[in-house]
Design an enzyme around this catalytic site. Structure first.
Site, PDB file in Angstrom:
ATOM      1  CG  ASP A  18      15.179  14.918  50.333  1.00  0.00           C
ATOM      2  OD1 ASP A  18      15.198  14.503  49.162  1.00  0.00           O
ATOM      3  OD2 ASP A  18      14.637  14.286  51.267  1.00  0.00           O
ATOM      4  CG  ASP A  19      11.922  17.186  48.685  1.00  0.00           C
ATOM      5  OD1 ASP A  19      11.698  17.133  47.465  1.00  0.00           O
ATOM      6  OD2 ASP A  19      12.191  16.178  49.371  1.00  0.00           O
ATOM      7  CG  HIS A  55      15.119   8.304  47.338  1.00  0.00           C
ATOM      8  ND1 HIS A  55      15.580   8.735  46.127  1.00  0.00           N
ATOM      9  CD2 HIS A  55      14.807   9.427  48.053  1.00  0.00           C
ATOM     10  CE1 HIS A  55      15.541  10.061  46.091  1.00  0.00           C
ATOM     11  NE2 HIS A  55      15.082  10.513  47.245  1.00  0.00           N
ATOM     12  CD  GLU A  90      13.290   9.586  52.994  1.00  0.00           C
ATOM     13  OE1 GLU A  90      12.903   8.976  51.968  1.00  0.00           O
ATOM     14  OE2 GLU A  90      13.128  10.809  53.151  1.00  0.00           O
ATOM     15  CG  HIS A  94      19.214  13.386  47.549  1.00  0.00           C
ATOM     16  ND1 HIS A  94      19.199  12.017  47.714  1.00  0.00           N
ATOM     17  CD2 HIS A  94      17.927  13.778  47.749  1.00  0.00           C
ATOM     18  CE1 HIS A  94      17.984  11.610  47.991  1.00  0.00           C
ATOM     19  NE2 HIS A  94      17.188  12.667  48.040  1.00  0.00           N
TER      20      HIS A  94
HETATM   21  N1  ADE Z   1      10.452  12.582  46.833  1.00  0.00           N
HETATM   22  C1  ADE Z   1      10.738  13.819  47.228  1.00  0.00           C
HETATM   23  N2  ADE Z   1      11.368  13.802  48.426  1.00  0.00           N
HETATM   24  C2  ADE Z   1      11.469  12.500  48.805  1.00  0.00           C
HETATM   25  C3  ADE Z   1      12.013  11.825  49.909  1.00  0.00           C
HETATM   26  N3  ADE Z   1      12.594  12.476  50.919  1.00  0.00           N
HETATM   27  N4  ADE Z   1      11.923  10.479  49.944  1.00  0.00           N
HETATM   28  C4  ADE Z   1      11.326   9.815  48.941  1.00  0.00           C
HETATM   29  N5  ADE Z   1      10.816  10.404  47.866  1.00  0.00           N
HETATM   30  C5  ADE Z   1      10.875  11.734  47.785  1.00  0.00           C
HETATM   31 ZN    ZN Z   2      15.144  12.513  48.032  1.00  0.00          ZN
END
Ligand code: ADE
Ligand code: ZN
Length: 322
Positions: free
Chosen positions: A270-271, A189, A192, A11
């Site tokens: 994630d990012d 997703h 969250e 992810h």
């Molecule tokens: N796009 C990038 N990161 C995300 C996240 N944590 N939740 C939803 N969409 C995303």
């Molecule tokens: Zn994500």
């Protein structure tokens, strides 16, 4: 120390993995003023909405096949250096369309980066196409049709990300039917930004084998039991959850409780630069802040390979490399 352990990531959003120095270099190349979203070598945002805005601004700095090949090879190279043998990256053809590159050029550039990284480091990688929820059901169906018809062997899954508070999962079920019928792996997703109902909706309407995050299932013990009974794999991203305020700190993060309840869990970033993390740091957090043993994080890595959207020969080869 877990730095030496082999790792797997299921992810991670490609544009969300762009190192700020690379984004700045791209901005210089195209003469873009970054002050709104990139200052002093760090991405700037303050809530989920502004995070999505910063994400789009970073994505707009990658405009050609070569730009996307460079971004992909750069991220996969950093994963490989941390002992990662397999990565699934989330790619959003919408971002290719937004810069005028087009979905085909976007996927072609990323494919080149994957191939270059594999040759240089041995890391294996697949793409999971993302539909952006806040663009609405028709656009998510467009992304699913693109994934279903693109005939790229590195595209092996479909997912929906973006603003979870827009619409209900049922509105997007058709997109997932298109992807499932094409033989793509399904993840989504959920759980969250929204609570347990969102995870239940995902199970009922999309029938995924994995869920991105899913951590707010912890609000409903019966749902946690269902996740365990059905063997659904959660792509858990603790650093992202704490950075976005889903949980206040690692001590209150539910990864330990989900694991103890028998839910299959994996570790993901994630990012990463948006959340001051990396896959290596997620493994370190699991070990140092959550008390998982090396045997337990190894088991999560194995779970990730079991749940990966790859053919069986590749899965067996990856298990061999652990
Ligand atoms: N796009 C990038 N990161 C995300 C996240 N944590 N939740 C939803 N969409 C995303
Ligand atoms: Zn994500």
């Amino acid at each position: 120390m877990i730095g030496h352990l082999k790792k797997v990531e299921l992810h991670c959003h490609l544009e969300g993995a762009a190192p700020p120095v690379l984004a700045q270099a791209q901005a210089n190349k195209y003469g873009v003023d970054t002050r709104d979203f990139l200052r002093d070598g760090a991405y700037v945002w303050h809530d989920f909405t502004s995070f999505l805005g910063a994400y789009d601004a970073v994505a707009s700095l990658f405009r050609t096949e070569a730009d996307y090949a460079l971004l992909t090879e750069t991220y996969l190279g950093s994963l490989a250096a941390a002992g990662t043998v397999y990565s699934e990256i989330f790619v959003s053809p919408d971002h290719g369309e937004a810069v005028g590159l087009g979905a085909d050029g976007y996927i072609a550039g990323i494919s080149r980066g994957i191939e270059a990284a594999r040759i240089r480091t041995g890391i294996e990688c697949r793409m999971v196409v993302i539909g952006l929820r806040h663009k609405g059901p028709e656009r998510v169906e467009w992304a699913a049709r693109y994934a279903a018809n693109c005939r790229n062997p590195l595209v092996t899954g479909f997912n929906m990300a973006g603003e979870e508070r827009v619409g209900r999962v049922a509105d997007y079920a058709r997109a997932f039917d298109i992807a499932r019928d094409a033989g793509l792996g399904i993840t989504i997703h959920a759980g969250e930004l929204c609570g347990a109902f969102s995870v239940r909706d995902a199970l009922d309407h999309v029938r995924p084998s994995r869920i991105g995050h899913g951590v707010r299932a912890i609000e409903d013990p019966a749902l946690v039991d269902r996740l365990a009974d059905e063997g659904i794999v959660l792509e858990v991203c603790p650093g992202s959850n704490v950075a976005l305020g889903v949980f206040p700190d690692f001590a209150s993060h539910p990864l330990r409780r989900l694991h103890a309840a028998g839910v299959k869990v994996t570790l993901n970033s994630d990012d990463p630069p948006f959340f001051q993390t990396s896959l290596q740091r997620e493994y370190a957090v699991a070990s140092e802040a959550m008390g998982f043993t090396a045997a337990e994080t190894d088991e999560m890595t194995r779970t990730a390979i079991d749940a990966a959207f790859v053919d069986e020969a590749t899965r067996a080869a990856l298990l061999e490399r652990l």
